[in-house]
Each structure stands twice: as structure tokens, then as C-alpha cells.
Design an enzyme around this catalytic site. Sequence first.
Site, PDB file in Angstrom:
ATOM      1  CB  ALA A  72       2.876   4.615   7.261  1.00 29.09           C
ATOM      2  CD  GLU A 105      -5.014  14.619  -2.324  1.00 28.09           C
ATOM      3  OE1 GLU A 105      -4.952  14.167  -1.166  1.00 28.09           O
ATOM      4  OE2 GLU A 105      -6.022  15.180  -2.788  1.00 28.09           O
ATOM      5  CG  ASN A 110       5.835   7.433  -2.003  1.00 29.30           C
ATOM      6  OD1 ASN A 110       6.431   6.361  -2.089  1.00 29.30           O
ATOM      7  ND2 ASN A 110       5.135   7.782  -0.943  1.00 29.30           N
ATOM      8  CE1 TYR A 117      -1.741   3.921  -1.893  1.00 31.15           C
ATOM      9  CE2 TYR A 117      -0.553   5.715  -2.926  1.00 31.15           C
ATOM     10  CZ  TYR A 117      -1.009   5.082  -1.795  1.00 31.15           C
ATOM     11  OH  TYR A 117      -0.731   5.604  -0.560  1.00 31.15           O
TER      12      TYR A 117
HETATM   13  C1  LIG Z   1       4.405   2.675   0.427  1.00 31.35           C
HETATM   14  C2  LIG Z   1       4.420   1.648   1.539  1.00 31.35           C
HETATM   15  C3  LIG Z   1       3.169   1.829   2.404  1.00 31.35           C
HETATM   16  C4  LIG Z   1       4.435   0.240   0.908  1.00 31.35           C
HETATM   17  O1  LIG Z   1       4.316  -0.716   1.962  1.00 31.35           O
HETATM   18  P1  LIG Z   1       4.976  -2.178   1.856  1.00 31.35           P
HETATM   19  O2  LIG Z   1       4.382  -3.006   2.920  1.00 31.35           O
HETATM   20  O3  LIG Z   1       6.459  -2.069   1.823  1.00 31.35           O
HETATM   21  O4  LIG Z   1       4.477  -2.641   0.425  1.00 31.35           O
HETATM   22  P2  LIG Z   1       4.054  -4.142   0.021  1.00 31.35           P
HETATM   23  O5  LIG Z   1       5.110  -5.088   0.486  1.00 31.35           O
HETATM   24  O6  LIG Z   1       2.659  -4.371   0.418  1.00 31.35           O
HETATM   25  O7  LIG Z   1       4.165  -4.028  -1.555  1.00 31.35           O
HETATM   26  C5  LIG Z   1       3.037  -4.015  -2.403  1.00 31.35           C
HETATM   27  C6  LIG Z   1       3.491  -3.523  -3.766  1.00 31.35           C
HETATM   28  O8  LIG Z   1       3.890  -2.151  -3.688  1.00 31.35           O
HETATM   29  C7  LIG Z   1       5.015  -1.933  -4.557  1.00 31.35           C
HETATM   30  N1  LIG Z   1       6.175  -1.538  -3.768  1.00 31.35           N
HETATM   31  C8  LIG Z   1       6.283  -1.524  -2.422  1.00 31.35           C
HETATM   32  N2  LIG Z   1       7.484  -1.047  -2.052  1.00 31.35           N
HETATM   33  C9  LIG Z   1       8.139  -0.754  -3.188  1.00 31.35           C
HETATM   34  C10 LIG Z   1       9.424  -0.209  -3.451  1.00 31.35           C
HETATM   35  N3  LIG Z   1      10.274   0.129  -2.472  1.00 31.35           N
HETATM   36  N4  LIG Z   1       9.775   0.010  -4.747  1.00 31.35           N
HETATM   37  C11 LIG Z   1       8.934  -0.325  -5.753  1.00 31.35           C
HETATM   38  N5  LIG Z   1       7.697  -0.862  -5.561  1.00 31.35           N
HETATM   39  C12 LIG Z   1       7.313  -1.060  -4.290  1.00 31.35           C
HETATM   40  C13 LIG Z   1       5.244  -3.228  -5.284  1.00 31.35           C
HETATM   41  O9  LIG Z   1       4.452  -3.187  -6.461  1.00 31.35           O
HETATM   42  C14 LIG Z   1       4.714  -4.232  -4.310  1.00 31.35           C
HETATM   43  O10 LIG Z   1       4.298  -5.432  -4.904  1.00 31.35           O
HETATM   44  P3  LIG Z   1       5.339  -6.666  -5.035  1.00 31.35           P
HETATM   45  O11 LIG Z   1       5.932  -6.881  -3.686  1.00 31.35           O
HETATM   46  O12 LIG Z   1       4.445  -7.774  -5.495  1.00 31.35           O
HETATM   47  O13 LIG Z   1       6.363  -6.224  -6.017  1.00 31.35           O
HETATM   48  C15 LIG Z   1       5.721   1.770   2.401  1.00 31.35           C
HETATM   49  O14 LIG Z   1       6.837   1.843   1.557  1.00 31.35           O
HETATM   50  C16 LIG Z   1       5.727   2.988   3.316  1.00 31.35           C
HETATM   51  O15 LIG Z   1       5.266   2.944   4.453  1.00 31.35           O
HETATM   52  N6  LIG Z   1       6.300   4.115   2.816  1.00 31.35           N
HETATM   53  C17 LIG Z   1       6.382   5.349   3.627  1.00 31.35           C
HETATM   54  C18 LIG Z   1       5.029   5.993   3.808  1.00 31.35           C
HETATM   55  C19 LIG Z   1       4.371   6.313   2.476  1.00 31.35           C
HETATM   56  O16 LIG Z   1       5.013   6.786   1.544  1.00 31.35           O
HETATM   57  N7  LIG Z   1       3.058   6.091   2.416  1.00 31.35           N
HETATM   58  C20 LIG Z   1       2.256   6.393   1.257  1.00 31.35           C
HETATM   59  C21 LIG Z   1       1.856   7.835   1.303  1.00 31.35           C
HETATM   60  S1  LIG Z   1       0.799   8.267  -0.063  1.00 31.35           S
END
Ligand SMILES: CC(C)(COP(=O)(O)OP(=O)(O)OC[C@H]1O[C@@H](n2cnc3c(N)ncnc32)[C@H](O)[C@@H]1OP(=O)(O)O)[C@@H](O)C(=O)NCCC(=O)NCCS
Length: 171
Positions: A72, A105, A110, A117
Site C-alpha cells: 500500500a 491475491e 483492482n 503486478y
Molecule cells: C496499487 C498501489 C500499491 C500502486 O501504488 P503506486 O505507488 O500508486 O503505483 P506506482 O506509481 O508504483 O505505479 C506502478 C505501475 O502500477 C500501475 N498503476 C498504478 N496506479 C495505477 C492506477 N491508478 N491506474 C492504472 N495503473 C496504475 C501502472 O502500470 C504504473 O506504472 P506507470 O506509472 O509506469 O504507468 C496503490 O494504488 C495502493 O496503495 N492502492 C491501495 C492498496 C492496494 O490496492 N494494494 C494492493 C492490494 S493487492
Amino acid sequence: MAESTRSLRAEDLDRVMEIERLSFSMPWSREAMEQELHNPTARYQVLEADGQVQAYAGAWLVIDEGHVTNVAVHPDARRRGYGRAVLRALIRQLMDLGVTYMTLEVRVSNEAAISLYKQLGFKRAGSRKGYYEDDREDAYIFVSDRLENAFLTRYRPVKAENFRPQNGEIM
Ligand SMILES: CC(C)(COP(=O)(O)OP(=O)(O)OC[C@H]1O[C@@H](n2cnc3c(N)ncnc32)[C@H](O)[C@@H]1OP(=O)(O)O)[C@@H](O)C(=O)NCCC(=O)NCCS
């Protein structure tokens, strides 16, 4: 300010719980997270930027498998590459411990996490019907490639000095 990753410490728990509650419909309890600090089969990495923890990722070691428990990023710090960076740091740590592949999972809805991933080379390997207790949403199961192959270059640290163990780290 540059970001860096390191292992989770007890003093990070307040901030990690804040991020956890802002990120999940079924957040872990503080007690559950606290227990992870003493769980010999668990490893957690945090990413610090702007003077505080902005992201964390954890996994359980099951023989040579690393099973991701949570990833997260604070809502104010998303889309800056922190999710990718903290997951990479975790995978590098697990590779050093002999883990050869990762599993996890994720909710089928999401898209952000699924996209992250896939970007790191995980592939869909199946699904679990009604996996999430709150709304019975299905989960996809994702599995990584073998970590010692293409992953070695994908997970190479950008700045080696950011990844030195620090005093007081819980490894
Ligand atoms: C999922 C999560 C961890 C991504 O973290 P983040 O720091 O925003 O992601 P990053 O900036 O490292 O992005 C890496 C890649 O993920 C994808 N990505 C991240 N956020 C995205 C969004 N809102 N929509 C589409 N793709 C997304 C993209 O492919 C991105 O690569 P790019 O920036 O080159 O396009 C974050 O949205 C989060 O904390 N979500 C809530 C908790 C959660 O769902 N955790 C996973 C549980 S399985």
C-alpha cells in the site's frame, strides 16, 4: 528529497496503520501488524520519502515461495513509482533469503494493483471465488516468474547506497 527503502521497524507502525486504514476496506488490525514484527516467516519493507514512510509491502516465506500479504501507498503519494519501488525492494530481500517465486491475491476490480503486478512480470494463474469477506468479491491469483532469471535485472537496486542495512533494522 530522494526516496529510500528499508525493513519495517516498530516505530513505523503508527504511519503504516494510517496508510493501511486509508487503503483497504478490510484493514489489518494494529495487533496483527505488530505481530508481523516478531513473525520469523514475515518480511516487510517500507519506502521513505519527504521525511516519512509513504509505502510498505510485506510477504510471508513459505519454503521457497514469497506470498505477498499487503502492498500500500499513502493516497497522497500514489503514481510516483513508490508502489513499484517498495515491492521491488521486498522481492530483492526475499531473493537474498532463497525465495524463488512470488504469489499473491488481488481483487479482480483492482486495476491499479493488477497493472503494477503485470508491469513487474507477474502473471494470472487462477482465481478464488468470493475470496474477500466484506463483499465476496473474487480474487485473481498472480504468480511471478522464477526470481533468479529475468527478475534479477528487473529488481536490481537503482542506488546501492539506499539499500544498506541500517542499525536497528528488523530483518
Ligand atoms: C496499487 C498501489 C500499491 C500502486 O501504488 P503506486 O505507488 O500508486 O503505483 P506506482 O506509481 O508504483 O505505479 C506502478 C505501475 O502500477 C500501475 N498503476 C498504478 N496506479 C495505477 C492506477 N491508478 N491506474 C492504472 N495503473 C496504475 C501502472 O502500470 C504504473 O506504472 P506507470 O506509472 O509506469 O504507468 C496503490 O494504488 C495502493 O496503495 N492502492 C491501495 C492498496 C492496494 O490496492 N494494494 C494492493 C492490494 S493487492
